[in-house]
Design a protein around this motif. Sequence first.
Motif, PDB file in Angstrom:
ATOM      1  N   TRP A 138       0.550  -1.278  -0.089  1.00 13.86           N
ATOM      2  CA  TRP A 138       0.133  -0.164  -0.134  1.00 13.86           C
ATOM      3  C   TRP A 138       0.929   1.342   0.005  1.00 13.86           C
ATOM      4  N   TYR A 139       0.649   2.195  -0.777  1.00 14.52           N
ATOM      5  CA  TYR A 139       1.124   3.493  -0.773  1.00 14.52           C
ATOM      6  C   TYR A 139       0.221   4.664  -1.067  1.00 14.52           C
ATOM      7  N   GLY A 140       0.030   5.655  -0.304  1.00 14.26           N
ATOM      8  CA  GLY A 140      -0.685   6.784  -0.691  1.00 14.26           C
ATOM      9  C   GLY A 140      -2.247   5.762  -0.699  1.00 14.26           C
ATOM     10  N   ASN A 141      -3.066   6.009  -1.434  1.00 13.96           N
ATOM     11  CA  ASN A 141      -4.491   5.495  -1.691  1.00 13.96           C
ATOM     12  C   ASN A 141      -4.293   4.392  -2.626  1.00 13.96           C
ATOM     13  N   ARG A 142      -3.240   3.620  -2.869  1.00 13.32           N
ATOM     14  CA  ARG A 142      -3.138   2.900  -4.008  1.00 13.32           C
ATOM     15  C   ARG A 142      -2.499   1.573  -3.215  1.00 13.32           C
ATOM     16  N   GLN A 143      -3.140   0.237  -3.941  1.00 11.06           N
ATOM     17  CA  GLN A 143      -2.438  -0.996  -3.529  1.00 11.06           C
ATOM     18  C   GLN A 143      -1.989  -1.665  -4.893  1.00 11.06           C
ATOM     19  N   GLU A 177       0.248   7.869   8.566  1.00 11.37           N
ATOM     20  CA  GLU A 177      -0.314   6.888   9.389  1.00 11.37           C
ATOM     21  C   GLU A 177       0.230   7.190  10.833  1.00 11.37           C
ATOM     22  N   ASN A 225     -16.466  14.848   3.057  1.00 11.55           N
ATOM     23  CA  ASN A 225     -16.421  13.054   3.504  1.00 11.55           C
ATOM     24  C   ASN A 225     -17.469  12.927   4.643  1.00 11.55           C
ATOM     25  N   THR A 284      -1.733  13.492   7.364  1.00 13.81           N
ATOM     26  CA  THR A 284      -2.499  12.338   6.839  1.00 13.81           C
ATOM     27  C   THR A 284      -1.506  10.840   6.678  1.00 13.81           C
ATOM     28  N   THR A 319       7.211   8.513  -0.436  1.00 13.78           N
ATOM     29  CA  THR A 319       6.037   8.245   0.446  1.00 13.78           C
ATOM     30  C   THR A 319       6.237   7.108   1.480  1.00 13.78           C
ATOM     31  N   SER A 373     -19.659  -0.568   1.908  1.00 13.93           N
ATOM     32  CA  SER A 373     -19.451   0.858   2.160  1.00 13.93           C
ATOM     33  C   SER A 373     -21.206   1.654   2.189  1.00 13.93           C
ATOM     34  N   THR A 413     -12.532  19.114   1.836  1.00 15.38           N
ATOM     35  CA  THR A 413     -12.826  17.512   1.384  1.00 15.38           C
ATOM     36  C   THR A 413     -13.254  16.918   2.504  1.00 15.38           C
TER      37      THR A 413
END
Length: 442
Positions: free
Chosen positions: A20-25, A207, A288, A205, A47, A399, A284
């Motif tokens: 995982w990095y940022g909002n990607r996998q 962790e 959310n 943002t 990152t 969700s 944002t």
Amino acid sequence: MTVLSGHLDHAPAGDTVRLWYGNRQIKTLLSATGDFKLVVPGLRATTDASFSYARQRTRLYLSPGDQLRLTLDFARFDETLKYTGRGAAANNYLAQMLWRFAGAHPDPGPEQQRTPTTTPAQMRSLTDAFRQRQQAFLASYAAAHPLTPTFQRQAALDIDLEWARLLLDYPGYHRYAAKQAAVLPTTYYNFLQQLPRQQLNEQATREPVLRFLSAYGGRLLPDGPLPADPAEARRLYAVATAELGAHQARDWAMYQLLSFQLNDNVAAVVAAYPIFRAQNQDSTLARNLRQMLQAQLRLQQGQLAPAFTLSNHQGRPVSLRDFIGKVVYLDFWGTWCAPCRQEMPALTALVRRFAGRDVVFISVAVNDPEDKWQRVLAAEQLTGLGQVQLRSPDSTVPSAYQVTAYPTYLLIGRDGRLRRVPAPRPAAGAETVAALEQALQE
């Protein structure tokens, strides 16, 4: 091109390597010989990242162009984790920090040393000493290895954040362990003023920062749920502004606090949301939170359960509306979820108890590869009469039900409306049986 490859000795076969990095996998299967290779697309800046395999996880620090190779003995994951190649210096520091200060290494931290009789002054002493040991290790490691100034500043911040988190956790620990509130000096929370606000806001943002801000929520609400009173939300914002500043860290702290209240305390979030929207500087976050709040309001008792259609274990489409006229016990789970698997015997007993009655047990496996899901269904004999096994290949359906933890159970009445959100777990026994019996009578 950024690449992470590696070899895992004695690793269980058949699982997936994930990064995982940022909002990607990105992910790949581990080979039969224990090898893997991941090419990281689109990495344009340094990152934080996270590597996992078979429920073991570790942090990474990735920069564009890194050519990292990871090796470890899975049976001694933290102890043997080692990197070579470009980017190895920073990641070996993270691995050694994990082993020395968070793993099975014989250097106990404050969480292992504290007791129900530990006083605030003693906790501060334990935590300060732990921080000093970590700072000394960072200094000695940096003297011997080529760490960039940016990484060193980030590593120093992470040490400070862990120090602050431990101090924030102490009052809650004492309340639980000693069965009474700790008597804190009026200056107890002054340590928050020592944290570098600019770095907190720049890295809000990340962790480690979010983990600290989550613990900070316990400082804002030490005595339980947030009251459904706008004045209380204003007071909390004033406290957070004084201690964290009127910037991103404060807004993320309040966002997390209100998000955590959504499932069981939606009225308080409704009361607090206008203050949050007016005070926070990140549109944002406001959007959310509004979307999560609206979704949660749609999940209140008496609302229609969100519709969905998914494929069952035979590949046939099954819709929730197919079961209008029956009581539905809905279960979100995953083969990767140990607590979910622990509930299976109790769930099977429930299915048998209500066999032949108007109760349908629907289990939705989330983010599971189909082949692994099918193997578990067969091995556990989970496709019997009264059980509907479905697979959600992504997070769309969970969700819609605001599922944030697994397993999650809900009870839907004959009319398709929500009766219990959440519903009692199968292992709750008599409570779950009573909830189902009541739904059958309505």
